[in-house]
Scaffold this motif. Structure first.
Motif, PDB file in Angstrom:
ATOM      1  N   HIS A 103      -1.290   4.645  -7.133  1.00  0.00           N
ATOM      2  CA  HIS A 103      -1.488   4.313  -5.723  1.00  0.00           C
ATOM      3  C   HIS A 103      -2.802   4.924  -5.237  1.00  0.00           C
ATOM      4  CE1 HIS A 103      -0.905   4.418  -1.346  1.00  0.00           C
ATOM      5  NE2 HIS A 103       0.042   3.509  -1.503  1.00  0.00           N
ATOM      6  N   ASP A 104      -3.499   4.210  -4.344  1.00  0.00           N
ATOM      7  CA  ASP A 104      -4.822   4.649  -3.888  1.00  0.00           C
ATOM      8  C   ASP A 104      -4.792   6.027  -3.236  1.00  0.00           C
ATOM      9  OD1 ASP A 104      -6.147   2.441  -4.838  1.00  0.00           O
ATOM     10  OD2 ASP A 104      -6.191   1.378  -2.912  1.00  0.00           O
ATOM     11  N   ALA A 105      -3.713   6.355  -2.523  1.00  0.00           N
ATOM     12  CA  ALA A 105      -3.661   7.654  -1.846  1.00  0.00           C
ATOM     13  C   ALA A 105      -3.672   8.798  -2.849  1.00  0.00           C
ATOM     14  CB  ALA A 105      -2.428   7.741  -0.946  1.00  0.00           C
ATOM     15  N   ALA A 160      -7.317  12.375 -15.216  1.00  0.00           N
ATOM     16  CA  ALA A 160      -7.917  11.079 -15.521  1.00  0.00           C
ATOM     17  C   ALA A 160      -7.999  10.204 -14.272  1.00  0.00           C
ATOM     18  CB  ALA A 160      -7.092  10.377 -16.598  1.00  0.00           C
ATOM     19  N   LEU A 161      -9.130   9.554 -14.098  1.00  0.00           N
ATOM     20  CA  LEU A 161      -9.273   8.589 -13.016  1.00  0.00           C
ATOM     21  C   LEU A 161      -8.536   7.308 -13.383  1.00  0.00           C
ATOM     22  CD1 LEU A 161     -13.066   9.086 -12.233  1.00  0.00           C
ATOM     23  CD2 LEU A 161     -11.171   9.608 -10.687  1.00  0.00           C
ATOM     24  N   PRO A 162      -7.778   6.738 -12.471  1.00  0.00           N
ATOM     25  CA  PRO A 162      -7.062   5.498 -12.785  1.00  0.00           C
ATOM     26  C   PRO A 162      -8.006   4.305 -12.866  1.00  0.00           C
ATOM     27  CG  PRO A 162      -6.729   6.092 -10.490  1.00  0.00           C
ATOM     28  CD  PRO A 162      -7.482   7.233 -11.111  1.00  0.00           C
ATOM     29  N   ASP A 163      -7.562   3.273 -13.573  1.00  0.00           N
ATOM     30  CA  ASP A 163      -8.329   2.029 -13.713  1.00  0.00           C
ATOM     31  C   ASP A 163      -7.865   0.954 -12.738  1.00  0.00           C
ATOM     32  OD1 ASP A 163      -9.634   2.891 -16.318  1.00  0.00           O
ATOM     33  OD2 ASP A 163      -7.515   2.936 -16.892  1.00  0.00           O
ATOM     34  N   ARG A 164      -6.612   1.053 -12.293  1.00  0.00           N
ATOM     35  CA  ARG A 164      -6.023   0.028 -11.433  1.00  0.00           C
ATOM     36  C   ARG A 164      -5.329   0.684 -10.249  1.00  0.00           C
ATOM     37  NH1 ARG A 164      -3.012  -4.321 -15.510  1.00  0.00           N
ATOM     38  NH2 ARG A 164      -4.810  -4.699 -16.888  1.00  0.00           N
ATOM     39  N   SER A 165      -5.238  -0.067  -9.172  1.00  0.00           N
ATOM     40  CA  SER A 165      -4.502   0.366  -7.988  1.00  0.00           C
ATOM     41  C   SER A 165      -3.104  -0.240  -8.002  1.00  0.00           C
ATOM     42  CB  SER A 165      -5.227  -0.069  -6.708  1.00  0.00           C
ATOM     43  OG  SER A 165      -6.480   0.555  -6.607  1.00  0.00           O
ATOM     44  N   ILE A 166      -2.144   0.558  -7.574  1.00  0.00           N
ATOM     45  CA  ILE A 166      -0.784   0.057  -7.363  1.00  0.00           C
ATOM     46  C   ILE A 166      -0.665  -0.338  -5.899  1.00  0.00           C
ATOM     47  CG2 ILE A 166       1.655   0.672  -7.311  1.00  0.00           C
ATOM     48  CD1 ILE A 166       1.166   2.552  -9.645  1.00  0.00           C
ATOM     49  N   THR A 167      -0.364  -1.586  -5.653  1.00  0.00           N
ATOM     50  CA  THR A 167      -0.248  -2.088  -4.286  1.00  0.00           C
ATOM     51  C   THR A 167       1.220  -2.154  -3.893  1.00  0.00           C
ATOM     52  OG1 THR A 167      -2.248  -3.424  -4.573  1.00  0.00           O
ATOM     53  CG2 THR A 167      -0.805  -3.981  -2.713  1.00  0.00           C
ATOM     54  N   PRO A 168       1.641  -1.391  -2.884  1.00  0.00           N
ATOM     55  CA  PRO A 168       3.052  -1.395  -2.489  1.00  0.00           C
ATOM     56  C   PRO A 168       3.546  -2.792  -2.132  1.00  0.00           C
ATOM     57  CG  PRO A 168       1.891   0.413  -1.441  1.00  0.00           C
ATOM     58  CD  PRO A 168       0.847  -0.440  -2.094  1.00  0.00           C
ATOM     59  N   THR A 184       6.612   5.424  -1.569  1.00  0.00           N
ATOM     60  CA  THR A 184       7.561   6.438  -1.115  1.00  0.00           C
ATOM     61  C   THR A 184       6.835   7.771  -0.897  1.00  0.00           C
ATOM     62  OG1 THR A 184       8.115   6.801  -3.455  1.00  0.00           O
ATOM     63  CG2 THR A 184       9.611   5.406  -2.165  1.00  0.00           C
ATOM     64  N   PRO A 185       5.944   7.849   0.100  1.00  0.00           N
ATOM     65  CA  PRO A 185       5.215   9.100   0.328  1.00  0.00           C
ATOM     66  C   PRO A 185       6.146  10.218   0.781  1.00  0.00           C
ATOM     67  CG  PRO A 185       4.909   7.604   2.174  1.00  0.00           C
ATOM     68  CD  PRO A 185       5.644   6.830   1.115  1.00  0.00           C
ATOM     69  N   GLY A 186       5.668  11.440   0.583  1.00  0.00           N
ATOM     70  CA  GLY A 186       6.431  12.630   0.970  1.00  0.00           C
ATOM     71  C   GLY A 186       6.164  13.750  -0.011  1.00  0.00           C
ATOM     72  N   HIS A 187       6.574  13.550  -1.260  1.00  0.00           N
ATOM     73  CA  HIS A 187       6.281  14.530  -2.306  1.00  0.00           C
ATOM     74  C   HIS A 187       4.776  14.578  -2.561  1.00  0.00           C
ATOM     75  CE1 HIS A 187       7.041  17.050  -5.745  1.00  0.00           C
ATOM     76  NE2 HIS A 187       6.613  16.157  -6.613  1.00  0.00           N
ATOM     77  N   THR A 188       4.150  13.429  -2.569  1.00  0.00           N
ATOM     78  CA  THR A 188       2.688  13.291  -2.520  1.00  0.00           C
ATOM     79  C   THR A 188       2.399  12.117  -1.591  1.00  0.00           C
ATOM     80  OG1 THR A 188       2.399  11.672  -4.317  1.00  0.00           O
ATOM     81  CG2 THR A 188       2.511  14.023  -4.937  1.00  0.00           C
ATOM     82  N   PRO A 189       1.149  11.991  -1.111  1.00  0.00           N
ATOM     83  CA  PRO A 189       0.872  10.886  -0.184  1.00  0.00           C
ATOM     84  C   PRO A 189       0.940   9.514  -0.829  1.00  0.00           C
ATOM     85  CG  PRO A 189      -1.133  12.129  -0.690  1.00  0.00           C
ATOM     86  CD  PRO A 189       0.021  12.922  -1.237  1.00  0.00           C
ATOM     87  N   GLY A 190       0.735   9.449  -2.165  1.00  0.00           N
ATOM     88  CA  GLY A 190       0.745   8.155  -2.834  1.00  0.00           C
ATOM     89  C   GLY A 190       1.868   7.989  -3.829  1.00  0.00           C
TER      90      GLY A 190
END
Length: 351
Positions: A103-105, A160-168, A184-190
Motif C-alpha cells: 500500500h502507498d502509505a 526493499a522498495l516495492p515495485d507495485r502499489s496495492i489499491t484498496p 485496514t490502517p491502525g497498526h500501520t497507516p498502510g
C-alpha cells in the motif's frame, strides 16, 4: 504446484494455500506465518518474514516442502512494512525476480526510512519522548547514539522498495485467483488485509478467507501506536483508524482468518467484538487515570501491560508510550480528554 510434505513448520490450508512458520529471533511472538498462494502465473507470497539468516533458511526449506524453489516465486504481497513481514522481501526478489506490492502509505514509510540518516531518527525519538515526559535516564542512550553518529541497530534500516502499489478495494493481478485488498490502517497507516473471494476448500460457511496480517489475531491485540513521520505535523488518530478497520473486516464475514502470527481461526465477528471491547476498556481505564493531569510517560507507567512497568524492557517502554499516546489522542478526538494549557511536557486530563 503439489506440496511434498506438511510437517511443521509448513501447514497446508487447502485450495492452493500454505503457511510457513518463519522465526523472529529473540521475540516473544516466535514466528511470522508467511503464506504461500498458488496462482496460474506462479507462487505468490503474502509477507516474507524477518531479515535473518536462520529465517531465510526456514523460508527456503518451507517453500521446498511445498515443492517450490525461491527462484519460482512470482510475486510478494506485503500486508505492512514492519520488518517481521517485509524483512526478507528484497532477498526473495533478488533470488527470483519477483515483484513486491505494498500500500502507498506504507511504501512512503519505507522511502522515509531509507532516506533519513540514523541521527535524524535518534533526534526525532529524543524530541518525541521529551515532549511525552520521558525521564533523563531513558533519553540518555538515544542522546549518546545521536551525538556519536552511531549506526542505528534496529532491523529494517534499508527495507526493499516495492515495485507495485496495492489499491484498496481492487483485485490484485493474480491470474486464477480472486484476492481483493482491504485497507485496514491502525497498526500501520498502510496495513492491508487480503480477502480471498473463493469458496472455502473445506466448505466452511462464510465469505471466503482473509489473510489478516497483524490486523486481526486470535489471541493478542496488535500494537497501536503513533504513526512515525519526522516531516509531518499532521495529528493522526491510529486507534480510531484501527477500530473503524476492525468493523470493516467484521462486515466481510470470512469463513476463516489466516493471520501472520499464532494460528488460523474462525468467527471474525466474535474476535472483532472482543478487540473492540478490549480497547473500550482501556479507554475507560485511561479516563479514570486522567482524573489528574498526566504526561504520556506517566500514563504509560500506570496503564496495565503484560508485566509490571519496572520489568518492561527499555525499547518496549518507548513502544508503550506510543500506544498510550494513541489512546489519549482517541479520547481527545472524542472530546473526553484535553491537553492542559501551558503544560511542558504536555499533560492531559479528562473533561
Amino acid at each position: 504446484m503439489t506440496p511434498q510434505v506438511t510437517d511443521p513448520p509448513v501447514t497446508e490450508h487447502g485450495g492452493g494455500v500454505w503457511s510457513i512458520k518463519v522465526p523472529i529471533p529473540d521475540n516473544p511472538l516466535g514466528f511470522t506465518l508467511v503464506h504461500l498462494l498458488d496462482t496460474d502465473a506462479g507462487p505468490v507470497l503474502v509477507d516474507t518474514g524477518w531479515d535473518d539468516p536462520a529465517s531465510w533458511d526456514t523460508l527456503v526449506a518451507g517453500l521446498a516442502a511445498c515443492g517450490v524453489a525461491v527462484a519460482d516465486v512470482h510475486g510478494v504481497v506485503i500486508t505492512h512494512h514492519h520488518p517481521d513481514h517485509h524483512g526478507l522481501s528484497g532477498q526473495v526478489r533478488d533470488a527470483s525476480g519477483a515483484w513486491i506490492a505494498m500500500h502507498d502509505a506504507d511504501a512512503s514509510v519505507v522511502r522515509r526510512t531509507r532516506s533519513n540518516p540514523p541521527d535524524r531518527w535518534y533526534a526525532y525519538l529524543v524530541d518525541k519522548l521529551t515532549a511525552a515526559g520521558a525521564p533523563a535516564d531513558h533519553l540518555a542512550p538515544l542522546l549518546r547514539a545521536r551525538d556519536e553518529g552511531r549506526p542505528r541497530k534496529l532491523p529494517g534500516l534499508a527495507p526493499a522498495l516495492p515495485d507495485r502499489s496495492i489499491t484498496p478495494g481492487e483485485l490484485l493481478a493474480l491470474p486464477g485467483r480472486r484476492l481483493r485488498a482491504v485497507w485496514t490502517p491502525g497498526h500501520t497507516p498502510g496495513h492491508v488485509c487480503l480477502h480471498l473471494e473463493e469458496d472455502h476448500p473445506a466448505g466452511l460457511r462464510g465469505n471466503g478467507r482473509l489473510f489478516s496480517g497483524d490486523h486481526l489475531l486470535p489471541g493478542i491485540s496488535p500494537h497501536i501506536g503513533l504513526y512515525e513521520d519526522p516531516d509531518s505535523e499532521t495529528v493522526t488518530d491510529p486507534l480510531g483508524d484501527y477500530l473503524d478497520s476492525l468493523e470493516r473486516v467484521a462486515r466481510l464475514g470470512p469463513a476463516e482468518i489466516l493471520p501472520a502470527h499464532q494460528r488460523a481461526f474462525t468467527d471474525a465477528p466474535a474476535r472483532v467484538h472482543e478487540l473492540l471491547a478490549h480497547h473500550e476498556e482501556r479507554l475507560t481505564g485511561l479516563l479514570a487515570l486522567l482524573a489528574e493531569p498526566l504526561t504520556p510517560w506517566q500514563i504509560a507507567a500506570r496503564m496495565e501491560w503484560n508485566r509490571p512497568w519496572d520489568e518492561i524492557p527499555y525499547g518496549s517502554r518507548t513502544i508503550a508510550v506510543s500506544e498510550a499516546e494513541a489512546h489519549v489522542r482517541r479520547l481527545v478526538k472524542l472530546g473526553r480528554a484535553e491537553a492542559v494549557p501551558g503544560s511542558d511536557p504536555v499533560a492531559f486530563v479528562a473533561v
